[in-house]
Each structure stands twice: as structure tokens, then as C-alpha cells.
Design a protein around this motif. Structure first.
Motif, PDB file in Angstrom:
ATOM      1  N   ASN A 135      -6.050  -2.733   6.431  1.00  0.00           N
ATOM      2  CA  ASN A 135      -7.190  -3.465   5.895  1.00  0.00           C
ATOM      3  C   ASN A 135      -6.816  -4.261   4.649  1.00  0.00           C
ATOM      4  OD1 ASN A 135      -9.740  -2.473   7.478  1.00  0.00           O
ATOM      5  ND2 ASN A 135      -8.495  -0.638   7.117  1.00  0.00           N
TER       6      ASN A 135
ATOM      7  N   ARG B 203      -9.801 -12.069   6.172  1.00  0.00           N
ATOM      8  CA  ARG B 203      -9.847 -10.612   6.281  1.00  0.00           C
ATOM      9  C   ARG B 203      -9.078 -10.149   7.514  1.00  0.00           C
ATOM     10  NH1 ARG B 203     -10.742  -5.909   3.361  1.00  0.00           N
ATOM     11  NH2 ARG B 203     -11.752  -4.322   4.631  1.00  0.00           N
TER      12      ARG B 203
ATOM     13  N   PHE C  39      -4.666  -5.232  -0.268  1.00  0.00           N
ATOM     14  CA  PHE C  39      -4.748  -4.290   0.849  1.00  0.00           C
ATOM     15  C   PHE C  39      -5.095  -2.905   0.305  1.00  0.00           C
ATOM     16  CE2 PHE C  39      -2.929  -7.523   3.401  1.00  0.00           C
ATOM     17  CZ  PHE C  39      -3.004  -7.132   4.734  1.00  0.00           C
ATOM     18  N   THR C  40      -5.921  -2.166   1.040  1.00  0.00           N
ATOM     19  CA  THR C  40      -6.262  -0.794   0.643  1.00  0.00           C
ATOM     20  C   THR C  40      -5.513   0.227   1.472  1.00  0.00           C
ATOM     21  OG1 THR C  40      -8.182  -0.900   2.104  1.00  0.00           O
ATOM     22  CG2 THR C  40      -8.527  -1.402  -0.238  1.00  0.00           C
ATOM     23  N   ASP C  41      -5.008  -0.181   2.628  1.00  0.00           N
ATOM     24  CA  ASP C  41      -4.144   0.648   3.460  1.00  0.00           C
ATOM     25  C   ASP C  41      -3.307  -0.294   4.308  1.00  0.00           C
ATOM     26  OD1 ASP C  41      -5.683  -0.049   5.832  1.00  0.00           O
ATOM     27  OD2 ASP C  41      -7.157   1.422   5.170  1.00  0.00           O
TER      28      ASP C  41
ATOM     29  N   ASP D 177     -11.617   0.184  -2.147  1.00  0.00           N
ATOM     30  CA  ASP D 177     -11.501   0.845  -0.855  1.00  0.00           C
ATOM     31  C   ASP D 177     -11.750  -0.221   0.207  1.00  0.00           C
ATOM     32  OD1 ASP D 177     -14.393   0.626  -0.476  1.00  0.00           O
ATOM     33  OD2 ASP D 177     -14.563   2.299  -1.882  1.00  0.00           O
ATOM     34  N   SER D 178     -11.853   0.163   1.465  1.00  0.00           N
ATOM     35  CA  SER D 178     -11.969  -0.836   2.522  1.00  0.00           C
ATOM     36  C   SER D 178     -13.272  -1.610   2.468  1.00  0.00           C
ATOM     37  CB  SER D 178     -11.825  -0.174   3.889  1.00  0.00           C
ATOM     38  OG  SER D 178     -12.821   0.815   4.075  1.00  0.00           O
ATOM     39  N   ASN D 179     -14.263  -1.128   1.707  1.00  0.00           N
ATOM     40  CA  ASN D 179     -15.573  -1.785   1.644  1.00  0.00           C
ATOM     41  C   ASN D 179     -15.830  -2.539   0.347  1.00  0.00           C
ATOM     42  OD1 ASN D 179     -16.634  -1.032   4.221  1.00  0.00           O
ATOM     43  ND2 ASN D 179     -16.889   1.050   3.431  1.00  0.00           N
TER      44      ASN D 179
ATOM     45  N   GLY E 271     -16.931  -4.575   3.155  1.00  0.00           N
ATOM     46  CA  GLY E 271     -15.644  -5.012   3.674  1.00  0.00           C
ATOM     47  C   GLY E 271     -15.534  -6.491   3.900  1.00  0.00           C
TER      48      GLY E 271
ATOM     49  N   THR F 127       0.823  -1.213   0.000  1.00  0.00           N
ATOM     50  CA  THR F 127       0.000   0.000   0.000  1.00  0.00           C
ATOM     51  C   THR F 127       0.851   1.254   0.000  1.00  0.00           C
ATOM     52  OG1 THR F 127      -0.136  -0.145   2.412  1.00  0.00           O
ATOM     53  CG2 THR F 127      -1.937  -1.119   1.124  1.00  0.00           C
TER      54      THR F 127
ATOM     55  N   THR G 278      -8.026  -6.416   9.739  1.00  0.00           N
ATOM     56  CA  THR G 278      -8.197  -4.966   9.918  1.00  0.00           C
ATOM     57  C   THR G 278      -7.079  -4.387  10.768  1.00  0.00           C
ATOM     58  OG1 THR G 278      -9.653  -5.349  11.821  1.00  0.00           O
ATOM     59  CG2 THR G 278     -10.707  -5.063   9.661  1.00  0.00           C
TER      60      THR G 278
END
Length: 484
Positions: free
Chosen positions: A216, A228, A211-213, A254-256, A273, A171, A230
Motif C-alpha cells: 500500500n 495510489r 508506503f505503509t507496507d 497507516d493504510s487509511n 486510504g 517499508t 494496493t
């Protein structure tokens, strides 16, 4: 066979039974040279058009100062198989080989001195950038580094696993996760300087990760497995996929909002998510292998027999696009809704700048399988494949330039965070890292993977054994890493 092209047009290739071939016209014509040996030759290094060294079985070292017109035998001081050699200039060179063998010369090979490697693992690749700084790599993830011409070799192994790594997601320049066989999850928070194993809670092979960040992420794999996290992978929780089909790729915008794809045309989408996954109609039973989501509504899927599917409504409808190929496509990377690149069998690279309304074939410079691709903007991207292929573009694929990976072995996936920083993973725990637009990544060896010519239920190539020389002074077979 090993090949080195040190300067434009001039190159030398070596092979079994003392074969040495020479070209002075960029490979249009190759001339057989007299090596004076029947030994199997495996490594070659030239520092200019005239000065070069060849190494091989039984500690064989040959030297030329006239472009190979004459080759002279040198005393290596070892009977070990020598698999590779690297010279930084006409005088300073290092050869490596079986059982951790390292020999060094500072006088053009007049004398070779044994050095202490600190490992008994076979070393099969070496590269020096100057007389002092070099890296040697070998089996079981061995990476050795010296900054003093080999007086001291320090282990830098990042191979916390010898299992195959199937996908990787970064990320930013520091935070990344790689996944692979038997539920393997590796995590780095320092750009790959160190990797740690994370417990995944599954023994299923994990084939995709997104991964988005830094915190997550989602991993997918065999038998409909979805995991998953977080908290950056400290904890991985299983999610209900609703399918037993293998899932081969996943991408979150994105995270969702994310999509997972797999065997039999499987497409699963989540908008929360991963709390719930909904099966969507793909309109095909072809294996779907790669997916790229750019926002909550837009995504592209690729797979067997050149299939390309596109959605602009979050996956409620997937529309077939014409890619112009029947070869398998294994990965796709979009940087926005319009600009994307897909890669696959036979060196295929397809490019679109209009969201897939039109796909244009690009020249990759290879006919081998390309199994991974990552773009950071419309211009900068890297594709990887088999055997050890890395190609890079800085102009949106108008030109793809081959880069030296330092290995002949297979690379599975690649993740880039900007034009300079990228990581590729592959078989046997391979992790290669590049931190510049020009220099090649630091090599880690992995067994070769071989692409299948037709779509298969499992798009992960199966590694054949490293070629074993036919009987001749009974050279030992190339060491084979343990099963994974």
C-alpha cells in the motif's frame, strides 16, 4: 577542486592549473606545493601522510612519497581526462576517466596498465577497499564493480532511469519505491540490488511517496496529482485531489490515514486510504514541502520560510510552532508523537522531543541545503543534501557525522528502515544504498543541485551545469548527462 584528508590533520587539495595545496594542521593553514604541471588536476588519493597520487587532464598522473614536498610525473599510458583515483595501499591503485578509461598500477605507479571497463561512459568516481575490491561510477548511471583488482569489471548499474528521483520510501530492508520526473516510478524488492520501472499512468513529475507496507502506497506530484497502489506498484490508480496545486510531500500513518502538502499552503487529508481527500486550512500561503504522520491524529508539516505546523486531531486544526528559523524547511521525520527532526536551507537541522513545543537547532556541520531526513528511532537518523551531502547521527542529533557519499552531486531524499539500512535518491537517477552504521553507501553520480536562498514556488533545486574549466590547453568540458 578535490580534497582528501586521509589521516587526522593531514590533507591535500588539488585544482586547476596544477594547483596542489597541503595542510598538516587540519586545514588551519594550507601551503602551496610545486606540482610541476599546469594541467588541470581533478583527483587525489593518499594512503598515509606521505604517499599520494594526483590525476588530471591529458592522462596526467603525479606521485609523491614525501607528503608533497616533491611530485614526480608518471606515465599513465593514456591521454584521456582522469577524473578520480583510489589507492588501497602504497602499491595498488586505480584511476578512471573519460570514455570509460581505467588504468591500474600494482607497483606504486611505476607502471600503469589499461583495463577494459566495458563502457564508453565517462567515469568520475572510484573507491577501493582493498587491492581487489573496488567500484567505479559514471554518467548515465554507470556502476562498475571488480573483485579481482580490475582484471574483470562487471556492470552493476541500478540506474534504470536518468530522470531525477525526487523521493523514496522503504517499508523494510527489501521493499522500496522511488518516484521522480515525468511520472517515473522505480521499485525494488531485494534491497536495491535491482530496480524495475513501473508504469505510473502519468507524465506529471512525482515529488513525494509514502508506503505503509510492501503493498500500500501513495505518490503525489505536479498539478495535484495523487496516485495510489494496493499491490506494490504493479498497478497505480489516479485519485481525485480536488486541487491543481503542486503537491510536494505525502505521509501515511497507516493504510487509511494520510496527509499531502504542497504549493500555497495546501494540506489534503484522507481517512479512507485516498478514496476521498479533504482540503484543510493551514492558515498560510507559504509552500508546504514536508509532512510526517505518526498516527491517525498526529502530524507535523514544514515548509517555506521556516514554517512548522502541528496537528493532534487529524488535521482539523493546524497550530503554528516556533522553529527559530526563517530558512526553508524541506523535510521532517518523526518516529513517534514526540521525537522529530526537520532539515532545510543553510544546513539547518531542528530537533524536538516534546512534539514541537520546543525546537532546538543542532549542528549539522554544513551550511549547504539539506533536502531529506529519515529517522528509524529516537536516536538513529540520516540527513542528505547538496552537493552529495550525507550526515548521520546515532544519538538523536547531539552529534552529526559527515559520511562519504562518493559524489559531489545532489541528493534529494532518504528513507531508512533501521539503524543499518538506508537509501537515498537524487538527480539523474541517483540511488545510493547503505547497509551498515559505518560504511558509506555505494556511489552513483548525479549533476549538482543548487539551493535557492528564499522560498520558491517549487522547492526542488535546479541543477546547474558542472563547472567547466576556463580555456587552458582547451580541456574538454565535463560531460553533461542528457536532459531529463
Amino acid at each position: 577542486m578535490r580534497l582528501r584528508l586521509p589521516i587526522q590533520n593531514n590533507g591535500t587539495a588539488v585544482s586547476w592549473y596544477g594547483i596542489i595545496l597541503r595542510t598538516t594542521d587540519g586545514g588551519a593553514n594550507w601551503i602551496n606545493q610545486t606540482s610541476g604541471t599546469q594541467s588541470f588536476l581533478y583527483g587525489v588519493s593518499f594512503t598515509d601522510a606521505n604517499t599520494g597520487t594526483v590525476v588530471g587532464e591529458g592522462g596526467t598522473i603525479l606521485r609523491t612519497t614525501d607528503g608533497g614536498a616533491n611530485w614526480a610525473n608518471q606515465t599513465s599510458g593514456t591521454t584521456s581526462f582522469l577524473w578520480a583515483v583510489s589507492f588501497a595501499d602504497a602499491n595498488n591503485g586505480t584511476a578512471i576517466g573519460s570514455d570509460g578509461t581505467i588504468v591500474r598500477t600494482t607497483n606504486g605507479g611505476n607502471t600503469w596498465v589499461n583495463q577494459t571497463s566495458g563502457t564508453t561512459n565517462t567515469l568520475i568516481g572510484v573507491s577501493f577497499t582493498d587491492a581487489n575490491n573496488g567500484t567505479a561510477v559514471g554518467f548515465f548511471g554507470a556502476i562498475l564493480r571488480t573483485t579481482d583488482g580490475g582484471n574483470n569489471w562487471v556492470s552493476q548499474s541500478s540506474a534504470v532511469t536518468t530522470r531525477s528521483l525526487e523521493d523514496v520510501s522503504f517499508t523494510d530492508a527489501n521493499n522500496g519505491t522511488a518516484v521522480g520526473d515525468d511520472g517515473t516510478v522505480l521499485r525494488t524488492t531485494n534491497g536495491g540490488n535491482t530496480w524495475i520501472n513501473q508504469p505510473s499512468g502519468t507524465t506529471s513529475t512525482l515529488l513525494g511517496v509514502s508506503f505503509t507496507d510492501a503493498n500500500n502506497g501513495t505518490a503525489v506530484g505536479d498539478f495535484g496529482t495523487i496516485l495510489r497502489t494496493t499491490d506494490g506498484g504493479n498497478n497505480w490508480a489516479p485519485e481525485v485531489s480536488g486541487t491543481a496545486n503542486d503537491l510536494w510531500g505525502v505521509s501515511f500513518a497507516d493504510s487509511n490515514h494520510g496527509t499531502a502538502v504542497g504549493y500555497g499552503g495546501t494540506i489534503l487529508t484522507t481517512t479512507d486510504g485516498g478514496n476521498t481527500w479533504t482540503s484543510q486550512s493551514s492558515g498560510t500561503f507559504n509552500p508546504l514541502v514536508g509532512v510526517s504522520r505518526t498516527d491517525a491524529t498526529t502530524g507535523t508539516v514544514v515548509g517555506g520560510a521556516g514554517i512548522i505546523l502541528r496537528t493532534t486531531d487529524g488535521g482539523n486544526n493546524w497550530v503554528l510552532q516556533a522553529g527559530g528559523t526563517e530558512g526553508d524547511l524541506l523535510r521532517v521525520s518523526f518516529t513517534d508523537a514526540n521525537n522529530g527532526t526537520a532539515v532545510g536551507q543553510f544546513g539547518t537541522i531542528l530537533r524536538t522531543t516534546d512534539g514541537g513545543s520546543h525546537w532546538v537547532a543542532q549542528q549539522s556541520g554544513t551550511t549547504e541545503l539539506l533536502s531529506g531526513v529519515s529517522f528509524t528511532d529516537a536516536n538513529h537518523g540520516i540527513a542528505v543534501g547538496i552537493p552529495g551531502i550525507i550526515v548521520r547521527t546515532t544519538n538523536g542529533g547531539e552529534n552529526w557525522v559527515r559520511e562519504n557519499s562518493g559524489t559531489d552531486y545532489g541528493l534529494s531524499r532518504v528513507s531508512c528502515t533501521d539503524a543499518d539500512n538506508g537509501t537515498t535518491v537524487g538527480y539523474g537517477g541517483t540511488i545510493l544504498r547503505t547497509m551498515g552504521s559505518e560504511p558509506p553507501p555505494t556511489p552513483t553520480p548525479t549533476p549538482t543541485l543548487t539551493a535557492t536562498p528564499t522560498p520558491t514556488p517549487r522547492p526542488r533545486p535546479t541543477p546547474p551545469p558542472h563547472p567547466t574549466p576556463p580555456p587552458h590547453p582547451t580541456p574538454p568540458p565535463h560531460p553533461t548527462p542528457p536532459g531529463h
